[in-house]
Design a protein around this motif. Structure first.
Motif, PDB file in Angstrom:
ATOM      1  N   ASN A  32       0.474  -1.288  -0.217  1.00 56.58           N
ATOM      2  CA  ASN A  32      -0.087   0.514   0.023  1.00 56.58           C
ATOM      3  C   ASN A  32       0.648   1.181  -0.516  1.00 56.58           C
ATOM      4  OD1 ASN A  32       1.289  -0.160   2.474  1.00 56.58           O
ATOM      5  ND2 ASN A  32      -0.888  -1.063   3.533  1.00 56.58           N
ATOM      6  N   GLN A  33       2.446   1.150  -0.552  1.00 63.46           N
ATOM      7  CA  GLN A  33       2.558   1.926  -0.615  1.00 63.46           C
ATOM      8  C   GLN A  33       3.910   1.760  -1.292  1.00 63.46           C
ATOM      9  OE1 GLN A  33       4.114   2.762   3.707  1.00 63.46           O
ATOM     10  NE2 GLN A  33       5.756   0.901   3.954  1.00 63.46           N
ATOM     11  N   LYS A  34       5.361   3.149  -1.385  1.00 66.09           N
ATOM     12  CA  LYS A  34       6.421   3.037  -2.360  1.00 66.09           C
ATOM     13  C   LYS A  34       7.072   2.600  -2.152  1.00 66.09           C
ATOM     14  CE  LYS A  34       5.398   7.280  -5.412  1.00 66.09           C
ATOM     15  NZ  LYS A  34       5.270   8.563  -5.990  1.00 66.09           N
ATOM     16  N   GLY A  35       8.174   1.475  -2.464  1.00 64.88           N
ATOM     17  CA  GLY A  35       9.194   0.724  -1.840  1.00 64.88           C
ATOM     18  C   GLY A  35      10.820   0.460  -2.540  1.00 64.88           C
ATOM     19  N   PHE A  36      11.416   0.305  -3.164  1.00 64.67           N
ATOM     20  CA  PHE A  36      12.204   0.234  -3.499  1.00 64.67           C
ATOM     21  C   PHE A  36      12.905  -0.809  -3.002  1.00 64.67           C
ATOM     22  CE2 PHE A  36      16.424   0.818  -5.992  1.00 64.67           C
ATOM     23  CZ  PHE A  36      15.983   0.285  -8.010  1.00 64.67           C
ATOM     24  N   ASP A  37      13.708  -2.335  -3.409  1.00 56.43           N
ATOM     25  CA  ASP A  37      14.755  -3.419  -3.027  1.00 56.43           C
ATOM     26  C   ASP A  37      15.420  -2.742  -4.019  1.00 56.43           C
ATOM     27  OD1 ASP A  37      15.841  -5.695  -2.311  1.00 56.43           O
ATOM     28  OD2 ASP A  37      14.451  -7.101  -3.183  1.00 56.43           O
ATOM     29  N   ASN A  38      16.869  -2.433  -2.972  1.00 59.84           N
ATOM     30  CA  ASN A  38      17.698  -1.846  -3.484  1.00 59.84           C
ATOM     31  C   ASN A  38      19.379  -3.018  -3.758  1.00 59.84           C
ATOM     32  OD1 ASN A  38      18.055   0.946  -2.985  1.00 59.84           O
ATOM     33  ND2 ASN A  38      17.616   0.540  -1.330  1.00 59.84           N
ATOM     34  N   ASP A  39      18.699  -4.773  -3.507  1.00 58.86           N
ATOM     35  CA  ASP A  39      19.160  -5.504  -3.554  1.00 58.86           C
ATOM     36  C   ASP A  39      19.279  -6.328  -5.222  1.00 58.86           C
ATOM     37  OD1 ASP A  39      20.245  -5.468  -1.226  1.00 58.86           O
ATOM     38  OD2 ASP A  39      18.479  -7.098  -0.373  1.00 58.86           O
ATOM     39  N   VAL A  40      18.228  -5.659  -5.567  1.00 59.33           N
ATOM     40  CA  VAL A  40      17.961  -6.287  -7.427  1.00 59.33           C
ATOM     41  C   VAL A  40      17.582  -5.086  -8.348  1.00 59.33           C
ATOM     42  CG1 VAL A  40      17.064  -7.955  -6.270  1.00 59.33           C
ATOM     43  CG2 VAL A  40      15.605  -6.374  -6.688  1.00 59.33           C
ATOM     44  N   GLN A  41      17.349  -3.735  -7.484  1.00 53.45           N
ATOM     45  CA  GLN A  41      17.045  -2.726  -7.926  1.00 53.45           C
ATOM     46  C   GLN A  41      16.110  -2.615  -8.865  1.00 53.45           C
ATOM     47  OE1 GLN A  41      19.141   0.521  -8.230  1.00 53.45           O
ATOM     48  NE2 GLN A  41      20.959  -0.635  -6.328  1.00 53.45           N
ATOM     49  N   LYS A  42      15.006  -2.922  -8.515  1.00 52.61           N
ATOM     50  CA  LYS A  42      13.938  -2.317  -8.961  1.00 52.61           C
ATOM     51  C   LYS A  42      12.709  -2.807  -7.658  1.00 52.61           C
ATOM     52  CE  LYS A  42      14.606  -6.266 -12.121  1.00 52.61           C
ATOM     53  NZ  LYS A  42      14.280  -7.743 -13.242  1.00 52.61           N
ATOM     54  N   PRO A  43      11.546  -1.969  -8.523  1.00 46.07           N
ATOM     55  CA  PRO A  43      10.417  -1.508  -7.495  1.00 46.07           C
ATOM     56  C   PRO A  43      10.325  -2.984  -6.411  1.00 46.07           C
ATOM     57  CG  PRO A  43       9.917  -1.024  -9.213  1.00 46.07           C
ATOM     58  CD  PRO A  43      11.434  -1.768  -9.319  1.00 46.07           C
ATOM     59  N   GLU A  44       9.414  -2.913  -5.057  1.00 49.32           N
ATOM     60  CA  GLU A  44       9.454  -3.482  -4.246  1.00 49.32           C
ATOM     61  C   GLU A  44       8.539  -5.327  -4.056  1.00 49.32           C
ATOM     62  OE1 GLU A  44       7.897  -4.596   0.786  1.00 49.32           O
ATOM     63  OE2 GLU A  44       8.634  -3.095  -0.216  1.00 49.32           O
ATOM     64  N   ILE A  45       7.745  -4.320  -4.972  1.00 48.28           N
ATOM     65  CA  ILE A  45       6.022  -5.671  -5.653  1.00 48.28           C
ATOM     66  C   ILE A  45       7.396  -6.660  -6.642  1.00 48.28           C
ATOM     67  CG2 ILE A  45       4.130  -5.624  -6.485  1.00 48.28           C
ATOM     68  CD1 ILE A  45       3.532  -2.779  -5.601  1.00 48.28           C
ATOM     69  N   ILE A  46       7.998  -5.560  -7.750  1.00 49.78           N
ATOM     70  CA  ILE A  46       8.677  -6.523  -8.128  1.00 49.78           C
ATOM     71  C   ILE A  46       9.149  -7.935  -7.778  1.00 49.78           C
ATOM     72  CG2 ILE A  46       9.446  -6.977 -10.567  1.00 49.78           C
ATOM     73  CD1 ILE A  46       8.387  -4.471 -11.795  1.00 49.78           C
ATOM     74  N   SER A  47      10.122  -7.401  -7.041  1.00 53.35           N
ATOM     75  CA  SER A  47      11.638  -8.063  -6.194  1.00 53.35           C
ATOM     76  C   SER A  47      10.188  -9.022  -5.771  1.00 53.35           C
ATOM     77  CB  SER A  47      11.642  -7.138  -5.083  1.00 53.35           C
ATOM     78  OG  SER A  47      12.859  -8.049  -4.492  1.00 53.35           O
ATOM     79  N   TYR A  48       8.927  -9.022  -5.076  1.00 50.02           N
ATOM     80  CA  TYR A  48       8.457  -9.700  -4.297  1.00 50.02           C
ATOM     81  C   TYR A  48       7.966 -10.448  -4.841  1.00 50.02           C
ATOM     82  CZ  TYR A  48       4.619 -12.004  -1.545  1.00 50.02           C
ATOM     83  OH  TYR A  48       4.287 -12.936  -0.570  1.00 50.02           O
ATOM     84  N   TYR A  49       6.988 -10.740  -6.384  1.00 46.00           N
ATOM     85  CA  TYR A  49       6.316 -10.788  -7.167  1.00 46.00           C
ATOM     86  C   TYR A  49       7.676 -12.445  -7.580  1.00 46.00           C
ATOM     87  CZ  TYR A  49       4.636 -12.661 -11.642  1.00 46.00           C
ATOM     88  OH  TYR A  49       4.219 -13.052 -13.081  1.00 46.00           O
TER      89      TYR A  49
END
Length: 211
Positions: free
Chosen positions: A165-182
């Motif tokens: 429900n908010q913006k998030g970025f995964d620095n480990d894979v350099q992608k948005p958190e939603i994509i990283s989780y998916y």
């Protein structure tokens, strides 16, 4: 955590009304199985054999059968985990706002890719020739989050989530958190399919015609 998908086509050459042909599978003719697996252990939680048109909603009530076929499939497979506050990850064949809202009422969250031809998607989220690589756009409602991400020129990845429900970025894979989780949870069905393809139930025999 649940992952929805098509387990594969189990090779079958006999007579069967719902035998299917899928050219991109190792066994091109066989039985199609829809399944729900655990994303971590790849354990099969629930499944059914696809027996032809209008068979996805066999165990559903009259009201649930009014929804689209992908939504019926998810509702049928998720029955054992409804009310448990788990998340379901699936690809764009299953994904729709209709489905996400229904699962929310059943205390399940959803994360999945979206097809670009959905009427609900704002025009600004669709691919454009001059889009900058890495461009990320979010759309929020009370219960849903829509993400548009540009991984390469003239291409966009669309995801929908009721878990984020908010913006998030995964620095480990350099992608948005939603994509990283998916990406981290989508492989349950494929892993199970791979295990099934290398495991043999055939008995050992010394008969030379069967060796």
């Amino acid at each position: 955590l649940g992952v929805l998908g098509v387990l594969g086509v189990f090779g079958f050459c006999g007579r069967c009304k719902f035998k299917m042909y899928i050219p991109n599978k190792p066994a091109k003719y066989g039985l199609k199985i829809m399944c729900l697996t655990d994303s971590r252990s790849h354990y099969l939680s629930n499944a059914y054999i696809y027996a032809g048109q209008n068979t996805d909603g066999i165990t559903l009530d009259h009201t649930e059968r009014k929804f689209s076929k992908p939504t019926q499939s998810v509702l049928r497979l998720s029955k054992p985990i409804q009310g448990t506050n788990r998340n379901i990850t699936a690809d764009n064949w299953f994904s729709s706002i209709e489905l996400v809202e229904l699962l929310k009422k059943k205390k399940l969250t959803y994360v999945g890719t979206l097809k670009k031809n959905k009427r609900e998607i704002p025009q600004a989220f669709l691919p454009k020739k001059k889009s900058t690589v890495g461009l990320t756009q979010y759309g929020f409602t009370k219960d849903l989050t829509l993400l548009s991400y540009v991984p390469k020129p003239n291409k966009v990845v669309l995801l929908i989530s009721s878990m984020h429900n908010q913006k998030g970025f995964d620095n480990d894979v350099q992608k948005p958190e939603i994509i990283s989780y998916y990406n981290s949870t989508k492989g349950g069905v494929d892993a199970l399919d791979e295990k099934c393809s290398v495991y043999s139930t055939g008995r050992r025999t010394r008969r030379w015609p069967l060796e």
